[in-house]
Each structure stands twice: as C-alpha cells, then as structure tokens.
Design a protein around this motif. Structure first.
Motif, PDB file in Angstrom:
ATOM      1  N   GLN A 220       6.468   4.679 -12.592  1.00 36.77           N
ATOM      2  CA  GLN A 220       5.073   4.267 -12.622  1.00 36.77           C
ATOM      3  C   GLN A 220       4.689   4.577 -11.341  1.00 36.77           C
ATOM      4  O   GLN A 220       5.534   4.514 -10.322  1.00 36.77           O
ATOM      5  CB  GLN A 220       5.218   2.483 -12.906  1.00 36.77           C
ATOM      6  N   ILE A 221       3.169   4.200 -11.116  1.00 34.98           N
ATOM      7  CA  ILE A 221       2.680   4.516  -9.938  1.00 34.98           C
ATOM      8  C   ILE A 221       2.154   3.163  -9.433  1.00 34.98           C
ATOM      9  O   ILE A 221       1.442   2.528 -10.490  1.00 34.98           O
ATOM     10  CB  ILE A 221       1.255   5.450  -9.750  1.00 34.98           C
ATOM     11  N   LYS A 222       2.466   2.741  -8.145  1.00 28.54           N
ATOM     12  CA  LYS A 222       1.809   1.484  -7.888  1.00 28.54           C
ATOM     13  C   LYS A 222       0.844   1.684  -6.616  1.00 28.54           C
ATOM     14  O   LYS A 222       1.192   1.982  -5.692  1.00 28.54           O
ATOM     15  CB  LYS A 222       3.066   0.494  -7.301  1.00 28.54           C
ATOM     16  N   TYR A 223      -0.501   1.379  -7.294  1.00 29.18           N
ATOM     17  CA  TYR A 223      -1.585   1.217  -6.223  1.00 29.18           C
ATOM     18  C   TYR A 223      -1.441   0.097  -5.189  1.00 29.18           C
ATOM     19  O   TYR A 223      -1.313  -1.032  -5.442  1.00 29.18           O
ATOM     20  CB  TYR A 223      -2.835   1.102  -7.103  1.00 29.18           C
ATOM     21  N   GLU A 224      -1.470   0.644  -3.984  1.00 31.57           N
ATOM     22  CA  GLU A 224      -1.348  -0.466  -2.768  1.00 31.57           C
ATOM     23  C   GLU A 224      -2.307  -0.609  -1.928  1.00 31.57           C
ATOM     24  O   GLU A 224      -2.275   0.008  -0.871  1.00 31.57           O
ATOM     25  CB  GLU A 224       0.220  -0.182  -2.071  1.00 31.57           C
ATOM     26  N   PRO A 225      -3.569  -1.013  -2.217  1.00 31.02           N
ATOM     27  CA  PRO A 225      -4.504  -1.305  -1.175  1.00 31.02           C
ATOM     28  C   PRO A 225      -3.943  -2.092   0.061  1.00 31.02           C
ATOM     29  O   PRO A 225      -3.260  -2.979  -0.172  1.00 31.02           O
ATOM     30  CB  PRO A 225      -5.901  -1.834  -1.719  1.00 31.02           C
ATOM     31  N   ASN A 226      -4.589  -2.143   1.284  1.00 32.61           N
ATOM     32  CA  ASN A 226      -4.083  -3.064   2.098  1.00 32.61           C
ATOM     33  C   ASN A 226      -4.890  -4.390   2.401  1.00 32.61           C
ATOM     34  O   ASN A 226      -4.780  -5.040   3.101  1.00 32.61           O
ATOM     35  CB  ASN A 226      -3.981  -2.564   3.554  1.00 32.61           C
ATOM     36  N   VAL A 227      -5.693  -4.689   1.298  1.00 30.12           N
ATOM     37  CA  VAL A 227      -6.386  -5.818   1.047  1.00 30.12           C
ATOM     38  C   VAL A 227      -5.946  -6.475  -0.279  1.00 30.12           C
ATOM     39  O   VAL A 227      -5.751  -5.421  -1.286  1.00 30.12           O
ATOM     40  CB  VAL A 227      -7.979  -5.541   0.796  1.00 30.12           C
ATOM     41  N   GLU A 228      -5.774  -7.559  -0.344  1.00 30.96           N
ATOM     42  CA  GLU A 228      -5.038  -8.074  -1.530  1.00 30.96           C
ATOM     43  C   GLU A 228      -6.316  -8.363  -2.542  1.00 30.96           C
ATOM     44  O   GLU A 228      -6.727  -9.468  -2.166  1.00 30.96           O
ATOM     45  CB  GLU A 228      -4.230  -9.174  -1.429  1.00 30.96           C
ATOM     46  N   PHE A 229      -6.388  -7.692  -3.765  1.00 33.81           N
ATOM     47  CA  PHE A 229      -7.496  -8.088  -4.789  1.00 33.81           C
ATOM     48  C   PHE A 229      -6.801  -8.850  -5.871  1.00 33.81           C
ATOM     49  O   PHE A 229      -5.842  -8.594  -6.469  1.00 33.81           O
ATOM     50  CB  PHE A 229      -8.155  -6.801  -5.194  1.00 33.81           C
ATOM     51  N   SER A 230      -7.490  -9.903  -6.347  1.00 38.84           N
ATOM     52  CA  SER A 230      -7.158 -10.745  -7.644  1.00 38.84           C
ATOM     53  C   SER A 230      -7.645  -9.920  -8.792  1.00 38.84           C
ATOM     54  O   SER A 230      -6.919 -10.030  -9.626  1.00 38.84           O
ATOM     55  CB  SER A 230      -7.540 -12.003  -7.481  1.00 38.84           C
ATOM     56  N   ASN A 254     -11.152  -6.177  18.975  1.00 39.17           N
ATOM     57  CA  ASN A 254     -10.140  -5.965  19.893  1.00 39.17           C
ATOM     58  C   ASN A 254      -9.576  -4.578  19.733  1.00 39.17           C
ATOM     59  O   ASN A 254      -9.337  -3.942  20.728  1.00 39.17           O
ATOM     60  CB  ASN A 254      -8.985  -7.015  19.789  1.00 39.17           C
ATOM     61  N   TYR A 255      -9.330  -4.139  18.612  1.00 45.98           N
ATOM     62  CA  TYR A 255      -8.737  -2.828  18.273  1.00 45.98           C
ATOM     63  C   TYR A 255      -9.641  -1.780  18.509  1.00 45.98           C
ATOM     64  O   TYR A 255      -9.399  -0.570  18.509  1.00 45.98           O
ATOM     65  CB  TYR A 255      -8.011  -2.855  16.948  1.00 45.98           C
ATOM     66  N   GLY A 256     -10.955  -2.092  18.105  1.00 42.61           N
ATOM     67  CA  GLY A 256     -12.197  -1.132  18.140  1.00 42.61           C
ATOM     68  C   GLY A 256     -12.130  -0.294  17.007  1.00 42.61           C
ATOM     69  O   GLY A 256     -12.520   0.900  17.008  1.00 42.61           O
ATOM     70  N   MET A 257     -11.458  -0.912  15.835  1.00 41.25           N
ATOM     71  CA  MET A 257     -11.550  -0.050  14.914  1.00 41.25           C
ATOM     72  C   MET A 257     -11.607  -0.881  13.488  1.00 41.25           C
ATOM     73  O   MET A 257     -10.843  -1.941  13.480  1.00 41.25           O
ATOM     74  CB  MET A 257     -10.398   0.952  14.649  1.00 41.25           C
ATOM     75  N   THR A 258     -11.835  -0.254  12.259  1.00 43.76           N
ATOM     76  CA  THR A 258     -11.857  -1.260  10.983  1.00 43.76           C
ATOM     77  C   THR A 258     -10.463  -0.936  10.294  1.00 43.76           C
ATOM     78  O   THR A 258      -9.941   0.041  10.087  1.00 43.76           O
ATOM     79  CB  THR A 258     -12.757  -0.396  10.024  1.00 43.76           C
ATOM     80  N   LEU A 259      -9.802  -1.982  10.338  1.00 46.17           N
ATOM     81  CA  LEU A 259      -8.228  -2.096  10.111  1.00 46.17           C
ATOM     82  C   LEU A 259      -8.142  -2.080   8.504  1.00 46.17           C
ATOM     83  O   LEU A 259      -6.982  -2.166   7.752  1.00 46.17           O
ATOM     84  CB  LEU A 259      -7.612  -3.121  10.685  1.00 46.17           C
ATOM     85  N   PHE A 260      -9.204  -2.602   7.676  1.00 46.04           N
ATOM     86  CA  PHE A 260      -9.134  -2.877   6.374  1.00 46.04           C
ATOM     87  C   PHE A 260     -10.050  -2.121   5.469  1.00 46.04           C
ATOM     88  O   PHE A 260     -11.314  -1.850   5.845  1.00 46.04           O
ATOM     89  CB  PHE A 260      -9.177  -4.370   5.909  1.00 46.04           C
ATOM     90  N   GLY A 261      -9.802  -1.691   4.432  1.00 47.50           N
ATOM     91  CA  GLY A 261     -10.502  -0.590   3.711  1.00 47.50           C
ATOM     92  C   GLY A 261      -9.742   0.404   2.955  1.00 47.50           C
ATOM     93  O   GLY A 261      -8.447   0.539   3.143  1.00 47.50           O
ATOM     94  N   PRO A 262     -10.558   1.173   1.961  1.00 49.82           N
ATOM     95  CA  PRO A 262      -9.718   2.004   1.149  1.00 49.82           C
ATOM     96  C   PRO A 262      -9.159   3.183   2.136  1.00 49.82           C
ATOM     97  O   PRO A 262      -8.321   4.108   1.786  1.00 49.82           O
ATOM     98  CB  PRO A 262     -10.819   2.747   0.334  1.00 49.82           C
ATOM     99  N   HIS A 263      -9.714   3.569   3.505  1.00 49.41           N
ATOM    100  CA  HIS A 263      -8.924   4.359   4.265  1.00 49.41           C
ATOM    101  C   HIS A 263      -7.491   4.057   4.810  1.00 49.41           C
ATOM    102  O   HIS A 263      -7.034   4.684   5.403  1.00 49.41           O
ATOM    103  CB  HIS A 263     -10.049   4.649   5.533  1.00 49.41           C
ATOM    104  N   ARG A 264      -7.036   2.852   4.268  1.00 47.93           N
ATOM    105  CA  ARG A 264      -5.946   2.496   4.818  1.00 47.93           C
ATOM    106  C   ARG A 264      -5.106   2.323   3.460  1.00 47.93           C
ATOM    107  O   ARG A 264      -3.848   1.587   3.206  1.00 47.93           O
ATOM    108  CB  ARG A 264      -5.796   1.116   5.396  1.00 47.93           C
ATOM    109  N   ASP A 265      -5.508   2.879   2.225  1.00 52.31           N
ATOM    110  CA  ASP A 265      -4.775   2.802   0.940  1.00 52.31           C
ATOM    111  C   ASP A 265      -3.723   3.554   1.000  1.00 52.31           C
ATOM    112  O   ASP A 265      -3.340   4.390   1.668  1.00 52.31           O
ATOM    113  CB  ASP A 265      -5.686   3.401  -0.253  1.00 52.31           C
ATOM    114  N   ASP A 266      -2.679   3.116  -0.180  1.00 47.42           N
ATOM    115  CA  ASP A 266      -1.552   3.894  -0.127  1.00 47.42           C
ATOM    116  C   ASP A 266      -1.062   3.562  -1.775  1.00 47.42           C
ATOM    117  O   ASP A 266      -1.582   2.743  -2.519  1.00 47.42           O
ATOM    118  CB  ASP A 266      -0.288   3.176   0.851  1.00 47.42           C
ATOM    119  N   PHE A 267      -0.013   4.513  -2.292  1.00 46.02           N
ATOM    120  CA  PHE A 267       0.528   4.237  -3.493  1.00 46.02           C
ATOM    121  C   PHE A 267       1.877   4.500  -3.221  1.00 46.02           C
ATOM    122  O   PHE A 267       2.456   5.359  -2.559  1.00 46.02           O
ATOM    123  CB  PHE A 267      -0.367   4.815  -4.553  1.00 46.02           C
ATOM    124  N   THR A 268       2.772   3.969  -4.096  1.00 46.33           N
ATOM    125  CA  THR A 268       4.102   4.364  -4.362  1.00 46.33           C
ATOM    126  C   THR A 268       4.648   4.725  -5.705  1.00 46.33           C
ATOM    127  O   THR A 268       3.863   4.241  -6.743  1.00 46.33           O
ATOM    128  CB  THR A 268       5.052   3.092  -3.876  1.00 46.33           C
TER     129      THR A 268
END
Ligand code: ATP
Ligand code: MG
Length: 369
Positions: A220-230, A254-268
């Motif tokens: 199976q493929i597990k979609y893993e966004p870095n935001v937890e959606f119910s 502080n980081y000067g960048m957007t840390l959450f969003g689909p640009h940080r997605d992953d899947f396993t």
C-alpha cells in the motif's frame, strides 16, 4: 496512445536514427553502453520536454550545438507529429510543425509512464523525489493540477519573501501577509485533495498488481502530508491549515520560510504494513516501484481516455526468472511498451511471440523480428 515512429538527430550517441515501433511490445536488446536507455530518454523528452536524468545540455551530442527528437504519435486514429529541439540557449516544442510556446499546452500530447533503475530513489531517496514523481504524473493527467501547482509555487515564493521582510521589519504589513496565506491555503487544499485522491486510486489497484508480478505480500502507499488532517473535506482542511499557520507564525518568521504545506509532502510504501525502505529486499523494492508505475496505467486511461506508453528501462536486473516472465505476462499486448534489456534468453518464447525485437549496437538500431 502509441508512438509509431521516433527520429533522433544528434541526440546523445545517435547522429541520426529512425525507429518504427510496433503498437504492442517492443524490446530493445544490447550490451551495456550501446544506447538503449538513450532511446527511452529521447521518448521521455518528447513527452515531458525534459529528462529525469537531469542536465539537459548533456542530451546534445558531444561537439554539436543542437539536437532534435521527433515523434509520430497516434491517439484513437488521430496522428500528431511532435518535436522537441534543444540548442545551448533555448528549447523549442512543436506540434504538427507549429511552435508551442507554453509548456502546459504541449504536455499531455504524449503521455508516458517511465520505469528506470534510478527509480529505486523513489524508495531510498529524499521526499523531494517522491513529490516530483506525483507532480510529473498528475500534470500529465490534469492540466488543472499543473496550473494549481504553478500558482502555489509562486505564492509560496512571495510568502517566503514576505516572511523575511516581517522578520527584519516588525512594521511590515501583516494584513497583506494574511491575504497571501489565505490564497496559499486555497491552492494548497486543491493540491492536497488531488494527491490524496490519486493515491487512493493507486491503492485500489496496487495490491493486485503486486500479486500478479511479484508475491502475495500486501503493498500500500501511505500519503504523509506534514499537516495532520482529520479529513480531506475542503472546509475542515481550511480550518486546520489556518490553525497551523497561526500557531507557527513566529517559527515561520524566524526561519524566513513556509514550513507547512504540500511542498513538504511525502509518501511511503508499506509492505505488509511496514515501511519497505526498512524491511524490503532489493527485488521487493524494485517490484513495488514497478507495481506503482503499472497501477498508474488505468488511472491515466480513466483521466485521459487513452493508455499511456510504457517505457521500461532495464526492468529485469535483480528480478528472478519466474518474476521476469510474470511481469511480461502482466504487461501483455493491450498497451504499447518499450522495454530495454541486455538479454532475453531466460524469457519464455510464448511471451515474446507478439513482441518486436530490436538489436541496439552502438549508435544504430536494427529490427530483428
Ligand atoms: N551527449 C552525448 N553525446 C554522445 N554520446 C553520449 C552522450 N551522452 C551519453 N553518450 C553515450 O551514450 C552511451 C550510454 O548510453 P545508454 O545509457 O543508453 O547505454 P545503455 O545501452 O542503456 O547501457 P546499459 O545496459 O549499461 O544501461 C555511452 O557510451 C555514452 O558515452
Ligand atoms: Mg541503460
């Protein structure tokens, strides 16, 4: 969809080449280094205008300054001529002789699913590789996806620049930043939903494909966004994303960048429920990626009304004889496939009955049967 003819001019080790493919299975046989992968790469360039091997300038033959890939494509009896030309400075794409300036209007003229030895990085490599894969596949089947991701990337860039401004200048216009965040959320939701639905569809298919080509273990493929959606329902997602960005405002500034969003997605990939990266054998990993790619075929067909062309580079290394035959049987003759290998001795004759075989010898290709 079918590629009837391919012409190469000064592409990698081919000065000039013309190949006519059959509409079912095509097998390119040849020793190491003769130019088998280069042919599949040329078709990939014709499809996506770029190669997954990176650095486009390497595509031009040594000591030359231009290269051209031309193809005759047939979709439901309609014939289309595609052309991609590179020179050191520019890239040109044409459909039926007319220059197409916007890449979005060219892509999807030839849809391909490519499987290459480098694909092992889909399991072993960084999340960036898996996101690029999703982007490449979804852009081929949905122009809307291509548009949304382009807009998202632009908004992301502006929002990141603005975060830096807010960090250095506390009097920066926060209300403008909030508008940017809302716009980013709009696009993020669409991308998340499209990726989520795509992976859901793959999961409906992949297990049975894996059984047919490899073994009875579950995959199976597990979609893993870095935001937890119910849930992936729009309003719920909007609420979650607003909270995440509000809560992490200081941190992002502080980081000067957007840390959450689909640009940080992953899947396993989960093999019997466990991360295949940690538990899978080399053969299992290769088969899992191949099963993933083969699962994309019906999805492409459902979305575009035609099957993509399957490009399989060196699929048989690390795969035992029994499974090599299972793979060929699975691919069958309902789809055009172009497969490279160094030999076909161990493959059952009955499976090669309908295949067209080409012998590749350094810079030339000869049709055998
Ligand atoms: N820009 C270029 N100009 C001329 N030749 C090139 C260029 N780029 C690569 N080559 C040549 O192409 C050959 C490699 O081709 P390719 O990767 O297609 O081989 P292959 O048949 O797939 O081999 P293997 O079985 O090892 O995978 C090499 O001999 C290399 O020197
Ligand atoms: Mg190769």
């Amino acid at each position: 969809m079918e590629i009837k003819q391919l012409n190469l001019i000064q592409f990698r080790n081919y000065k000039r080449l013309e190949i006519k493919f059959s509409k079912t299975m095509n097998i390119l046989i040849g020793e190491n280094g003769v130019g088998k992968t280069n042919i599949l790469e040329a078709i990939e360039v014709l499809s996506l205008t770029k190669s997954h091997r990176g650095n486009d300038n390497n595509l031009i033959q040594y000591n030359e300054d231009t290269m051209k890939v031309k193809g005759t494509i047939s979709v439901e009896q309609i014939i289309r001529k595609l052309e991609v030309e590179y020179s050191e400075k520019c890239k040109k794409t044409k459909i039926n002789g007319t220059t197409i300036p916007r890449i979005g209007d060219y892509i999807a003229s030839l849809n391909t699913i490519v499987f290459s030895p480098d694909d092992i990085e889909i399991i072993k490599g960084s999340p960036n590789i898996r996101r690029s894969l999703l982007n490449m596949e979804l852009s081929q089947i949905s122009k809307a996806y291509l548009i949304h991701t382009n807009q998202y990337n632009k908004l992301l860039k502006t929002r990141n620049e603005y975060l830096k401004i807010l960090y250095t200048n506390h009097l920066g216009d926060k209300s403008y930043f909030d508008i940017l965040t809302e716009k980013l959320i709009d696009k993020a939701i669409l991308i998340y939903q499209m990726r989520h639905n795509y992976i859901l569809k793959i999961n409906e298919i992949i297990e049975s494909v894996f059984k047919d080509i490899h073994s009875h273990l579950s995959l199976q493929i597990k979609y893993e966004p870095n935001v937890e959606f119910s849930s992936f329902e729009e309003e719920k997602m909007r609420e979650t994303l607003r909270k995440v960005y509000q809560k992490n405002y200081q941190k992002e500034r502080n980081y000067g960048m957007t840390l959450f969003g689909p640009h940080r997605d992953d899947f396993t990939f989960l093999l019997d429920g466990k991360d295949i990266k940690l538990v899978g054998s080399e053969g299992q990993k290769k088969a899992a990626i191949l099963a993933y790619k083969l699962s994309c075929i019906p999805i492409f067909e459902e979305q575009t009304g035609t099957k993509p062309v399957l490009l399989l580079d060196d699929i048989f290394s690390e795969i035992d004889e029994k499974r090599q035959n299972k793979i060929l049987k699975y691919i069958g003759k309902d789809i055009q496939s172009i497969i490279t290998t160094t030999d076909v001795k161990r493959i059952r004759k009955s499976l090669l009955k309908d295949a067209t075989i080409f012998k590749v010898i350094s810079g030339t290709v000869e049709r055998m049967i």
